[in-house]
Enzyme design. Structure first.
Site, mmCIF file in Angstrom:
data_model
loop_
_atom_site.group_PDB
_atom_site.id
_atom_site.type_symbol
_atom_site.label_atom_id
_atom_site.label_comp_id
_atom_site.label_asym_id
_atom_site.label_seq_id
_atom_site.Cartn_x
_atom_site.Cartn_y
_atom_site.Cartn_z
ATOM 1 C CG MET A 30 -1.867 -1.231 1.185
ATOM 2 S SD MET A 30 -3.400 -1.010 2.099
ATOM 3 C CE MET A 30 -2.775 -0.686 3.723
ATOM 4 N N GLY A 31 2.166 1.093 -0.324
ATOM 5 C CA GLY A 31 3.037 2.253 -0.475
ATOM 6 C C GLY A 31 3.566 2.797 0.838
ATOM 7 C CG LEU A 33 7.495 1.722 -1.085
ATOM 8 C CD1 LEU A 33 8.357 1.575 -2.342
ATOM 9 C CD2 LEU A 33 6.636 0.482 -0.870
ATOM 10 C CG HIS A 34 8.551 0.315 5.904
ATOM 11 N ND1 HIS A 34 8.827 -1.034 5.858
ATOM 12 C CD2 HIS A 34 7.232 0.417 6.198
ATOM 13 C CE1 HIS A 34 7.730 -1.710 6.141
ATOM 14 N NE2 HIS A 34 6.744 -0.855 6.342
ATOM 15 C CG HIS A 37 6.953 -1.851 2.005
ATOM 16 N ND1 HIS A 37 6.882 -0.679 2.712
ATOM 17 C CD2 HIS A 37 5.740 -2.447 2.144
ATOM 18 C CE1 HIS A 37 5.674 -0.558 3.244
ATOM 19 N NE2 HIS A 37 4.969 -1.619 2.932
ATOM 20 C CE LYS A 150 4.194 -4.831 11.574
ATOM 21 N NZ LYS A 150 3.147 -4.266 10.748
ATOM 22 N NE ARG A 188 -2.770 1.327 9.717
ATOM 23 C CZ ARG A 188 -3.123 0.329 8.905
ATOM 24 N NH1 ARG A 188 -2.409 -0.787 8.882
ATOM 25 N NH2 ARG A 188 -4.167 0.438 8.115
HETATM 26 O O1 PAF Z 1 0.049 -5.821 3.373
HETATM 27 C C1 PAF Z 1 -0.437 -4.889 2.693
HETATM 28 O O2 PAF Z 1 0.180 -3.843 2.464
HETATM 29 C C2 PAF Z 1 -1.830 -5.039 2.118
HETATM 30 O O3 PAF Z 1 -2.671 -5.688 3.009
HETATM 31 C C3 PAF Z 1 -1.838 -5.728 0.734
HETATM 32 C C4 PAF Z 1 -1.332 -7.155 0.792
HETATM 33 C C5 PAF Z 1 -0.990 -4.932 -0.239
HETATM 34 C C6 PAF Z 1 -3.272 -5.785 0.194
HETATM 35 O O4 PAF Z 1 -3.803 -4.501 0.055
#
Ligand code: PAF
Length: 281
Positions: A30-31, A33-34, A37, A150, A188
């Site tokens: 969901m962007g 990024l850290h 990701h 996680k 978050r």
């Molecule tokens: O883990 C996430 O960021 C979200 O739940 C995902 C897997 C991209 C689905 O929206």
């Protein structure tokens, strides 16, 4: 990195790459990024020739009163970070293309796995997750998809969906990445003020306490959960939602904890809900 916002274009690009014999790896996010990701991108890079990173803040997985509107976003920074880690395609779909009918009348559910752990506190969340992940698997026909450990329950659900719905791709998990003081990386964490940021270390310390108890011979799941809970309860500003020892595939609590079982915690710190888990060793 090439940014693509159309469903048809990403599908055509990925289909052509696979037809040319290239393996495609997908990292759904969901962007904002850290390093967590980006470590998943590194795993995809090692397992595939073409890495697709998707960024989509999926409205369907946010409940009423949750943080959809204020979820942190910075696409330009994300694009720079993705490029620095060798991502080939950044797929940032237009919501109107993801939900062409304006919503999802057809949804993917897994009641037995969904309605526990985080599902008890976030009704509808995992239905939204499974539905978007199924859609992404259809839109980006990859050979392998990489998810973070996680989000333990999400990972178990995605594995089970992949198997139950016969998706022809491999699911790979990447380990939890932590700050030097143990806080698990999460987009978050950006919500935490300095007091909450300090208090948030209680989650990792609680997992360490459970591991210490396990190493000292405590194999009763309730005993391990109690060791973790004592740390959370002692920390100011932390409201525990759950502490459970679970099998990572079935999400059931075993009668005796073994190495590989997870200690999973969720707590509200300040105003922010955080989750973390540790695989017992
Ligand atoms: O883990 C996430 O960021 C979200 O739940 C995902 C897997 C991209 C689905 O929206």
């Amino acid at each position: 990195v090439t940014t693509i916002d159309s469903v048809a274009a990403v599908r055509a690009t990925v289909t052509a790459a696979r037809a040319a014999g290239r393996r495609v790896g997908l990292v759904p996010t969901m962007g904002f990024l850290h390093e967590g990701h980006l470590s998943l991108c590194d795993i995809a890079r090692r397992r595939a020739d073409v890495v697709v990173l998707s960024i989509f803040v999926n409205p369907l997985q946010f409940g009423v009163g949750e943080d959809l509107a204020r979820y942190p976003r910075d696409i330009q920074r994300d694009a720079r970070l993705a490029a620095s880690r060798g991502v080939d395609i950044l797929f940032v779909p237009d919501p109107a293309q993801v939900y062409p009918e304006g919503g999802a009348a057809v949804r993917v559910r897994a009641p037995d796995l969904e309605d526990r752990l985080c599902g008890r506190f976030r009704p509808g969340h995992f239905e939204g997750v499974l539905t978007i992940v199924a859609k992404l698997f259809n839109i980006v026909p990859a050979d392998v998809a990489v998810f973070g450990q996680k989000d333990l329950q999400q990972l178990a659900l995605v594995r089970r969906m992949t198997s139950d719905l016969n998706f022809a791709l491999e699911i790979v998990a990447g380990p939890v990445i932590r700050e030097p003081d143990g806080l698990a990386l999460s987009s978050r964490n950006a919500y935490l003020d300095p007091d909450a940021r300090r208090a948030a270390t209680a989650l990792y310390r609680s997992l360490q306490a459970a591991q210490a108890a396990f190493s000292a011979g405590e194999h009763d799941p309730a005993g391990l959960a109690g060791a973790a809970r004592a740390i959370l309860d002692a920390a100011g500003g932390v409201t525990t939602q759950y502490v459970e020892v679970v099998d990572v595939i079935s999400l059931d609590t075993p009668s005796h904890a073994r190495p590989g079982h997870a200690v999973a915690v969720a707590a509200v710190v300040g105003e922010t809900r955080l989750i973390d888990n540790h695989l017992l060793i």
